[in-house]
Design a protein around this motif. Structure first.
Motif, PDB file in Angstrom:
ATOM      1  N   GLY A 161       0.817  -1.216   0.000  1.00 36.75           N
ATOM      2  CA  GLY A 161       0.000   0.000   0.000  1.00 36.75           C
ATOM      3  C   GLY A 161       0.847   1.261   0.000  1.00 36.75           C
ATOM      4  O   GLY A 161       0.560   2.215  -0.735  1.00 36.75           O
ATOM      5  N   ILE A 162       1.899   1.289   0.824  1.00 37.43           N
ATOM      6  CA  ILE A 162       2.785   2.451   0.862  1.00 37.43           C
ATOM      7  C   ILE A 162       3.522   2.597  -0.467  1.00 37.43           C
ATOM      8  O   ILE A 162       3.673   3.712  -0.998  1.00 37.43           O
ATOM      9  CB  ILE A 162       3.799   2.318   2.019  1.00 37.43           C
ATOM     10  CG1 ILE A 162       3.068   2.305   3.371  1.00 37.43           C
ATOM     11  CG2 ILE A 162       4.804   3.457   1.971  1.00 37.43           C
ATOM     12  CD1 ILE A 162       2.315   3.574   3.685  1.00 37.43           C
ATOM     13  N   SER A 163       3.969   1.491  -1.025  1.00 32.24           N
ATOM     14  CA  SER A 163       4.654   1.536  -2.326  1.00 32.24           C
ATOM     15  C   SER A 163       3.715   2.042  -3.414  1.00 32.24           C
ATOM     16  O   SER A 163       4.104   2.842  -4.268  1.00 32.24           O
ATOM     17  CB  SER A 163       5.186   0.148  -2.691  1.00 32.24           C
ATOM     18  OG  SER A 163       6.108  -0.311  -1.733  1.00 32.24           O
ATOM     19  N   GLY A 164       2.459   1.584  -3.378  1.00 31.15           N
ATOM     20  CA  GLY A 164       1.486   2.046  -4.355  1.00 31.15           C
ATOM     21  C   GLY A 164       1.214   3.532  -4.215  1.00 31.15           C
ATOM     22  O   GLY A 164       1.040   4.241  -5.209  1.00 31.15           O
ATOM     23  N   LEU A 165       1.180   4.000  -2.965  1.00 30.65           N
ATOM     24  CA  LEU A 165       0.969   5.432  -2.721  1.00 30.65           C
ATOM     25  C   LEU A 165       2.091   6.257  -3.348  1.00 30.65           C
ATOM     26  O   LEU A 165       1.844   7.210  -4.102  1.00 30.65           O
ATOM     27  CB  LEU A 165       0.886   5.684  -1.211  1.00 30.65           C
ATOM     28  CG  LEU A 165       0.570   7.094  -0.707  1.00 30.65           C
ATOM     29  CD1 LEU A 165       0.019   7.015   0.709  1.00 30.65           C
ATOM     30  CD2 LEU A 165       1.796   8.011  -0.707  1.00 30.65           C
ATOM     31  N   LEU A 166       3.336   5.896  -3.038  1.00 29.49           N
ATOM     32  CA  LEU A 166       4.477   6.671  -3.526  1.00 29.49           C
ATOM     33  C   LEU A 166       4.608   6.575  -5.046  1.00 29.49           C
ATOM     34  O   LEU A 166       4.806   7.584  -5.729  1.00 29.49           O
ATOM     35  CB  LEU A 166       5.757   6.186  -2.855  1.00 29.49           C
ATOM     36  CG  LEU A 166       5.852   6.446  -1.352  1.00 29.49           C
ATOM     37  CD1 LEU A 166       7.110   5.799  -0.775  1.00 29.49           C
ATOM     38  CD2 LEU A 166       5.866   7.951  -1.074  1.00 29.49           C
ATOM     39  N   ALA A 167       4.495   5.362  -5.566  1.00 31.80           N
ATOM     40  CA  ALA A 167       4.631   5.183  -7.018  1.00 31.80           C
ATOM     41  C   ALA A 167       3.528   5.926  -7.763  1.00 31.80           C
ATOM     42  O   ALA A 167       3.791   6.608  -8.765  1.00 31.80           O
ATOM     43  CB  ALA A 167       4.606   3.695  -7.356  1.00 31.80           C
ATOM     44  N   GLY A 168       2.299   5.801  -7.276  1.00 33.79           N
ATOM     45  CA  GLY A 168       1.189   6.455  -7.954  1.00 33.79           C
ATOM     46  C   GLY A 168       1.266   7.966  -7.863  1.00 33.79           C
ATOM     47  O   GLY A 168       1.008   8.667  -8.849  1.00 33.79           O
ATOM     48  N   ALA A 169       1.623   8.492  -6.679  1.00 33.29           N
ATOM     49  CA  ALA A 169       1.702   9.941  -6.515  1.00 33.29           C
ATOM     50  C   ALA A 169       2.796  10.531  -7.396  1.00 33.29           C
ATOM     51  O   ALA A 169       2.614  11.572  -8.037  1.00 33.29           O
ATOM     52  CB  ALA A 169       1.950  10.289  -5.046  1.00 33.29           C
ATOM     53  N   LEU A 170       3.955   9.873  -7.432  1.00 30.55           N
ATOM     54  CA  LEU A 170       5.039  10.362  -8.287  1.00 30.55           C
ATOM     55  C   LEU A 170       4.648  10.282  -9.761  1.00 30.55           C
ATOM     56  O   LEU A 170       4.932  11.202 -10.544  1.00 30.55           O
ATOM     57  CB  LEU A 170       6.314   9.554  -8.026  1.00 30.55           C
ATOM     58  CG  LEU A 170       6.990   9.808  -6.677  1.00 30.55           C
ATOM     59  CD1 LEU A 170       8.078   8.776  -6.416  1.00 30.55           C
ATOM     60  CD2 LEU A 170       7.585  11.220  -6.644  1.00 30.55           C
ATOM     61  N   SER A 171       3.992   9.189 -10.137  1.00 32.20           N
ATOM     62  CA  SER A 171       3.567   9.033 -11.521  1.00 32.20           C
ATOM     63  C   SER A 171       2.525  10.084 -11.891  1.00 32.20           C
ATOM     64  O   SER A 171       2.592  10.697 -12.973  1.00 32.20           O
ATOM     65  CB  SER A 171       2.986   7.634 -11.726  1.00 32.20           C
ATOM     66  OG  SER A 171       2.462   7.494 -13.023  1.00 32.20           O
ATOM     67  N   MET A 172       1.575  10.315 -10.999  1.00 30.49           N
ATOM     68  CA  MET A 172       0.550  11.314 -11.270  1.00 30.49           C
ATOM     69  C   MET A 172       1.155  12.709 -11.374  1.00 30.49           C
ATOM     70  O   MET A 172       0.806  13.492 -12.271  1.00 30.49           O
ATOM     71  CB  MET A 172      -0.506  11.290 -10.158  1.00 30.49           C
ATOM     72  CG  MET A 172      -1.463  10.120 -10.215  1.00 30.49           C
ATOM     73  SD  MET A 172      -2.624  10.214 -11.592  1.00 30.49           S
ATOM     74  CE  MET A 172      -3.537  11.682 -11.148  1.00 30.49           C
ATOM     75  N   GLY A 173       2.060  13.043 -10.459  1.00 30.75           N
ATOM     76  CA  GLY A 173       2.693  14.358 -10.494  1.00 30.75           C
ATOM     77  C   GLY A 173       3.477  14.571 -11.768  1.00 30.75           C
ATOM     78  O   GLY A 173       3.361  15.618 -12.428  1.00 30.75           O
ATOM     79  N   ALA A 174       4.293  13.570 -12.136  1.00 28.28           N
ATOM     80  CA  ALA A 174       5.094  13.689 -13.357  1.00 28.28           C
ATOM     81  C   ALA A 174       4.199  13.754 -14.589  1.00 28.28           C
ATOM     82  O   ALA A 174       4.423  14.563 -15.497  1.00 28.28           O
ATOM     83  CB  ALA A 174       6.053  12.503 -13.461  1.00 28.28           C
ATOM     84  N   GLY A 175       3.173  12.905 -14.618  1.00 28.96           N
ATOM     85  CA  GLY A 175       2.274  12.898 -15.763  1.00 28.96           C
ATOM     86  C   GLY A 175       1.517  14.204 -15.911  1.00 28.96           C
ATOM     87  O   GLY A 175       1.344  14.711 -17.027  1.00 28.96           O
ATOM     88  N   GLU A 176       1.061  14.758 -14.789  1.00 32.47           N
ATOM     89  CA  GLU A 176       0.323  16.021 -14.845  1.00 32.47           C
ATOM     90  C   GLU A 176       1.227  17.161 -15.294  1.00 32.47           C
ATOM     91  O   GLU A 176       0.816  18.044 -16.058  1.00 32.47           O
ATOM     92  CB  GLU A 176      -0.280  16.334 -13.473  1.00 32.47           C
ATOM     93  CG  GLU A 176      -1.392  17.355 -13.501  1.00 32.47           C
ATOM     94  CD  GLU A 176      -2.619  16.855 -14.246  1.00 32.47           C
ATOM     95  OE1 GLU A 176      -3.284  17.697 -14.893  1.00 32.47           O
ATOM     96  OE2 GLU A 176      -2.907  15.658 -14.186  1.00 32.47           O
ATOM     97  N   TYR A 177       2.481  17.150 -14.831  1.00 29.02           N
ATOM     98  CA  TYR A 177       3.416  18.193 -15.245  1.00 29.02           C
ATOM     99  C   TYR A 177       3.632  18.149 -16.758  1.00 29.02           C
ATOM    100  O   TYR A 177       3.537  19.166 -17.446  1.00 29.02           O
ATOM    101  CB  TYR A 177       4.759  18.026 -14.532  1.00 29.02           C
ATOM    102  CG  TYR A 177       5.806  19.010 -14.994  1.00 29.02           C
ATOM    103  CD1 TYR A 177       5.817  20.307 -14.499  1.00 29.02           C
ATOM    104  CD2 TYR A 177       6.761  18.640 -15.937  1.00 29.02           C
ATOM    105  CE1 TYR A 177       6.762  21.222 -14.938  1.00 29.02           C
ATOM    106  CE2 TYR A 177       7.712  19.547 -16.382  1.00 29.02           C
ATOM    107  CZ  TYR A 177       7.713  20.840 -15.868  1.00 29.02           C
ATOM    108  OH  TYR A 177       8.635  21.738 -16.315  1.00 29.02           O
TER     109      TYR A 177
END
Length: 365
Positions: free
Chosen positions: A181-197
């Motif tokens: 769950g923690i790994s999914g949180l970090l991976a998803g948040a970083l992916s979302m941030g990079a993708g949105e940028y």
């Protein structure tokens, strides 16, 4: 409908009518107060428009006062909803209040009430469109960051709940579920941030490439009147050859006047580029993380097994209902319908993942 209240020729109002008119009176006073409170936090044209709406509600108030006469009694408080709107308008003055007022104006009962005038019913419909236009300004200003926030939070809620449920259903230990769950949180948040940028930056660059060069207008006086490509600009923007030639000729006839040759193309929707790439990335990262942490909370507090899954599902379900309702309020839709839609989508994705987890867990075993 009657056009004026005639007390001398009409029978005395019934108790039910008196109660209804008092409620209308309280609602009109509350709505006028909300518009005045919103106007106090605005300036210029928006302030004048909101004060105009408050004045119109005051006219309606006078109608019910005239009908009630000596039956007016003590002033009633508005509904809980109108008092909440007043609080929001006084302390925040946000687009949420305008969105809620738009919905309130659309639900006016005057169309079906014989004691309201035709003008009052028409007023309420016009008010809905005025408030819609004011709310649209706010929606456009926040469109970019709001899209990133809603998308990030909803994606965090659904994807991490699905991940946690799928991992848990496979029969692994509580430690592995928490780590996943923690790994999914970090991976998803970083992916979302990079993708949105990347998405927002690309969008802005695309719009910048579509924006005409402002220096072009200064070159119009230097064009060869007999042979030039000015008409091609207008043809490229969708005009017919005849229209383009006429417009180009007019521009050449008055070369020293301000030309619209460098005006943006009419189909460029610039509000889509609201916000910066970094702002959208930060918003998406934070909201994804805030959503993704919720399914992990039961495991952080030591719960495990079915109990943890149930608690995580309830927490995420409440969050999905909230995000659906917020989107509905801003868009003018039904909060209940959109909240349930969000819940159904989220739970549907989690249920599929849970079943797949059980399948793979059984296969592995």
């Amino acid at each position: 409908m009657t056009n004026t209240p005639e007390h001398d020729t009409t029978p005395a109002p019934t108790p039910a009518e008196i109660r209804r008119w008092r409620r209308y009176l309280a609602d009109e006073r509350s709505e006028a107060a909300v518009y005045r409170d919103l106007a106090a936090r605005r300036s210029g044209e928006e302030r004048a428009i909101l004060l105009g709406l408050a004045e119109a509600e005051s006219r309606h108030e006078q109608h019910w006062l005239a009908l009630l006469g000596h039956h007016v009694g003590h002033p009633q408080r508005g509904t809980l909803r109108s008092r909440f709107l007043g609080f929001m308008a006084r302390h925040f003055g946000s687009v949420f209040v305008l969105a809620l007022m738009q919905r309130a104006e659309s639900r006016s009962p005057y169309e079906d009430d014989d004691h309201a005038t035709d003008a009052m019913a028409a007023d309420e419909q016009i008010h809905e469109e005025v408030v819609r236009a004011l709310a649209t300004r706010g929606r456009n200003r926040m469109a970019g960051s709001f899209r990133a926030a809603v998308f990030g939070a909803n994606d965090g809620l659904v994807s991490n709940l699905a991940l946690v449920m799928g991992i848990s259903a496979s029969g692994v230990s509580n430690h592995v579920v928490l780590l996943s769950g923690i790994s999914g949180l970090l991976a998803g948040a970083l992916s979302m941030g990079a993708g949105e940028y990347v998405s927002v930056r690309s969008q802005r660059e695309l719009l910048e490439a579509s924006t005409p060069n402002a220096e072009t207008r200064h070159k119009v006086p230097l064009l060869d009147v007999e042979a030039n490509e000015l008409a091609l600009i207008y043809r490229a923007r969708g005009m017919t050859p005849e229209q383009a030639e006429i417009k180009a000729a007019r521009a050449l006839d008055a070369p020293h006047q301000e030309s619209d040759v460098a005006a943006p193309a009419p189909d460029v929707d610039e509000h889509e580029a609201v916000g910066t790439g970094l702002g959208a990335a930060a918003s998406s990262f934070c909201f994804f993380a805030s959503g993704a942490i919720l399914p992990v909370l039961p495991y952080l507090f030591g719960l495990s097994g079915l109990t943890a899954l149930v608690v995580a599902s309830v927490i995420v379900g409440l969050a999905l209902l909230s995000t659906g309702a917020v989107v509905a309020l801003l868009s003018g839709g039904s909060p209940v319908r959109m909240a349930l839609r969000q819940l159904a989508i989220g739970y549907g994705a989690a249920a599929v993942t849970y079943l797949l987890g059980m399948l793979f867990g059984t296969t592995v075993a």
